[in-house]
Design a protein around this motif. Structure first.
Motif, PDB file in Angstrom:
ATOM      1  N   VAL A   6      32.811  43.180  71.831  1.00  0.00           N
ATOM      2  CA  VAL A   6      33.053  42.374  70.643  1.00  0.00           C
ATOM      3  C   VAL A   6      34.299  42.915  69.941  1.00  0.00           C
ATOM      4  O   VAL A   6      34.482  44.132  69.840  1.00  0.00           O
ATOM      5  CB  VAL A   6      31.856  42.453  69.675  1.00  0.00           C
ATOM      6  N   ALA A   8      35.646  42.397  66.235  1.00  0.00           N
ATOM      7  CA  ALA A   8      35.391  41.804  64.919  1.00  0.00           C
ATOM      8  C   ALA A   8      36.651  41.939  64.066  1.00  0.00           C
ATOM      9  O   ALA A   8      37.176  43.037  63.899  1.00  0.00           O
ATOM     10  CB  ALA A   8      34.215  42.498  64.241  1.00  0.00           C
ATOM     11  N   ILE A  57      31.223  35.494  62.571  1.00  0.00           N
ATOM     12  CA  ILE A  57      30.500  36.763  62.609  1.00  0.00           C
ATOM     13  C   ILE A  57      29.136  36.650  61.941  1.00  0.00           C
ATOM     14  O   ILE A  57      28.187  37.349  62.316  1.00  0.00           O
ATOM     15  CB  ILE A  57      31.339  37.898  61.969  1.00  0.00           C
ATOM     16  N   ASP A  61      24.908  37.090  67.260  1.00  0.00           N
ATOM     17  CA  ASP A  61      23.820  38.001  67.618  1.00  0.00           C
ATOM     18  C   ASP A  61      24.395  39.116  68.501  1.00  0.00           C
ATOM     19  O   ASP A  61      24.855  38.870  69.617  1.00  0.00           O
ATOM     20  CB  ASP A  61      22.730  37.236  68.373  1.00  0.00           C
ATOM     21  N   PHE A  62      24.374  40.347  68.004  1.00  0.00           N
ATOM     22  CA  PHE A  62      24.949  41.488  68.720  1.00  0.00           C
ATOM     23  C   PHE A  62      24.026  42.016  69.824  1.00  0.00           C
ATOM     24  O   PHE A  62      24.429  42.903  70.575  1.00  0.00           O
ATOM     25  CB  PHE A  62      25.251  42.624  67.750  1.00  0.00           C
ATOM     26  N   THR A  63      22.832  41.502  69.941  1.00  0.00           N
ATOM     27  CA  THR A  63      21.882  41.966  70.956  1.00  0.00           C
ATOM     28  C   THR A  63      22.460  41.763  72.359  1.00  0.00           C
ATOM     29  O   THR A  63      22.947  40.675  72.688  1.00  0.00           O
ATOM     30  CB  THR A  63      20.545  41.214  70.839  1.00  0.00           C
ATOM     31  N   TRP A  65      25.097  43.227  73.605  1.00  0.00           N
ATOM     32  CA  TRP A  65      26.523  43.580  73.678  1.00  0.00           C
ATOM     33  C   TRP A  65      26.660  45.100  73.646  1.00  0.00           C
ATOM     34  O   TRP A  65      25.904  45.785  72.960  1.00  0.00           O
ATOM     35  CB  TRP A  65      27.288  42.929  72.534  1.00  0.00           C
ATOM     36  N   ALA A  68      31.365  47.193  70.045  1.00  0.00           N
ATOM     37  CA  ALA A  68      32.031  46.325  69.072  1.00  0.00           C
ATOM     38  C   ALA A  68      33.155  47.095  68.403  1.00  0.00           C
ATOM     39  O   ALA A  68      32.925  48.142  67.795  1.00  0.00           O
ATOM     40  CB  ALA A  68      31.044  45.819  68.028  1.00  0.00           C
ATOM     41  N   TYR A  80      28.064  44.307  58.246  1.00  0.00           N
ATOM     42  CA  TYR A  80      27.841  43.927  59.645  1.00  0.00           C
ATOM     43  C   TYR A  80      27.661  45.096  60.606  1.00  0.00           C
ATOM     44  O   TYR A  80      26.987  44.944  61.636  1.00  0.00           O
ATOM     45  CB  TYR A  80      29.003  43.047  60.136  1.00  0.00           C
ATOM     46  N   ALA A  84      24.987  45.317  63.825  1.00  0.00           N
ATOM     47  CA  ALA A  84      25.378  45.504  65.218  1.00  0.00           C
ATOM     48  C   ALA A  84      24.739  46.757  65.805  1.00  0.00           C
ATOM     49  O   ALA A  84      24.209  46.742  66.924  1.00  0.00           O
ATOM     50  CB  ALA A  84      26.903  45.587  65.317  1.00  0.00           C
ATOM     51  N   CYS A  89      24.328  47.709  69.827  1.00  0.00           N
ATOM     52  CA  CYS A  89      25.753  47.633  70.131  1.00  0.00           C
ATOM     53  C   CYS A  89      26.468  48.788  69.432  1.00  0.00           C
ATOM     54  O   CYS A  89      26.319  48.964  68.213  1.00  0.00           O
ATOM     55  CB  CYS A  89      26.308  46.290  69.648  1.00  0.00           C
ATOM     56  N   VAL A  91      29.239  50.585  67.566  1.00  0.00           N
ATOM     57  CA  VAL A  91      30.344  50.154  66.717  1.00  0.00           C
ATOM     58  C   VAL A  91      31.437  51.220  66.684  1.00  0.00           C
ATOM     59  O   VAL A  91      31.154  52.392  66.429  1.00  0.00           O
ATOM     60  CB  VAL A  91      29.852  49.866  65.280  1.00  0.00           C
TER      61      VAL A  91
END
Length: 340
Positions: A6, A8, A57, A61-63, A65, A68, A80, A84, A89, A91
């Motif tokens: 991801v 962002a 954003i 859904d960050f599930t 991934w 990020a 956010y 995440a 995920c 970050v």
């Protein structure tokens, strides 16, 4: 097998640079999701030869991934990043929000790659301030050899460090100088930036330093060594891209300038361009688009017992932000996730 990644803040300066660098360095991406605020939904961004549409954003859904890369500022990150991270995920955050959190590693891969392994406490890794990132790349190999006691640094920071608004303000004010009918008053910066320098970045603190200067102190200690004393003066200059720094170092042991030059030439992420002749050094405009941190003007400081001076230049949108974030992702993949 690669990663589901991801980005962002994909429509901003740093976000777009993240997309470029992921493609340039061949990061193993199986799927990529560019995210931004709702008003940018549907905007197209480039990733290598692909054109991708930006997603909202808020609805993402960050599930499922893996990684990020965040370039959305502290306020949005505060909302956010925990979402995440909770979804599993990892970050890698470019804002200042988590840099000083003891449970979040602050990483420059050429300096402290092992620190990425501490990500699991919050599933977040912090990217340092742009001015700190390039400086510590230069400091680390010299510190390993002769132990740095004190750093005195003056920065010459480009307007891109203040985002698109900063770049637009320099452009508009520069045009206005040649067209007196235009009256472009400062908005992003405290004073006119065109044909001027401003010794003020971020807010003032009680001791008279600015927060940008405090960041360089705190982050250098966290990344390299808490015993190093650092004093900084951070200055905004009328340059679009590329930060420069004049760095004075005091060591515990004597370090000859020739040995220092050799050490830096062998260090990861550094290019030494140091000829004692007209033009034998690197300036900000020459480093734009490059991955390296460039070191020039290496010389003894005869005013102290064990001193060196050097000049450090880097593309702040790359090493100071997007490149370092991608390098963290690469380090995370090599040391922890081991996919791709």
């Amino acid at each position: 097998m690669g990663y589901k990644v991801v980005v962002a803040g994909a429509t901003g300066n740093v976000g777009r640079e993240m997309l470029n660098i992921l493609a340039e360095r061949g990061f193993p991406v199986d799927e990529l999701a560019p995210l931004a605020s709702r008003r940018s939904q549907g905007t197209e961004v480039s990733f290598g030869e692909k054109t991708l549409k930006v997603r909202d954003i808020d609805q993402f859904d960050f599930t499922g991934w893996d990684i990020a890369l965040f370039a959305i500022g502290s306020d949005a990150t505060k909302k956010y990043a925990p979402i995440a991270a909770k979804a599993g995920c990892i970050v890698i955050d470019n804002s200042s929000l988590y840099r000083y959190d003891p449970d979040v590693p602050l990483v420059v891969p050429e300096v402290n790659p092992e620190a990425v392994e501490g990500y699991s406490k919050k599933n977040i890794i912090a990217n340092p301030n742009c001015s700190t990132a390039q400086m510590v790349v230069a400091l680390k190999p010299l510190h390993d050899r002769a132990r740095i006691k004190r750093v005195v640094v003056s920065t010459y920071q480009s307007v891109s460090g203040a985002g698109k608004e900063g770049m637009d303000e320099l452009w508009d004010q520069t045009k206005a100088v040649y067209n007196p009918t235009d009256d472009v008053k400062p908005k992003k910066f405290q004073k006119q930036i065109a044909f001027n320098v401003i010794p003020h970045i971020d807010v003032f603190l009680e001791d008279g330093s600015t927060k940008e200067e405090w960041k360089m102190v705190a982050e250098t200690k966290k990344i390299v060594d808490p015993s190093i004393k650092v004093t900084a003066t951070c200055v905004r200059v009328p340059v679009f891209v590329g930060h420069a720094e004049a760095i004075n170092l005091e060591f515990e042991e004597f370090l000859d300038e020739d040995e220092a030059r050799d050490i830096l030439r062998e260090a990861p992420g550094i290019m030494v361009v140091d000829k004692r002749e007209d033009g034998g050094y690197v300036t900000p405009i020459e480093c734009v688009g490059d991955f390296a941190t460039f070191i020039s003007r290496i010389r003894q400081d005869s005013t102290i017992e064990n001193g060196l001076n050097l000049w450090c230049v880097s593309d702040n949108l790359r090493k100071g932000a997007a490149l370092n974030a991608v390098q963290i992702a690469e380090t995370l993949g090599n040391r922890v996730l081991k996919k791709g």
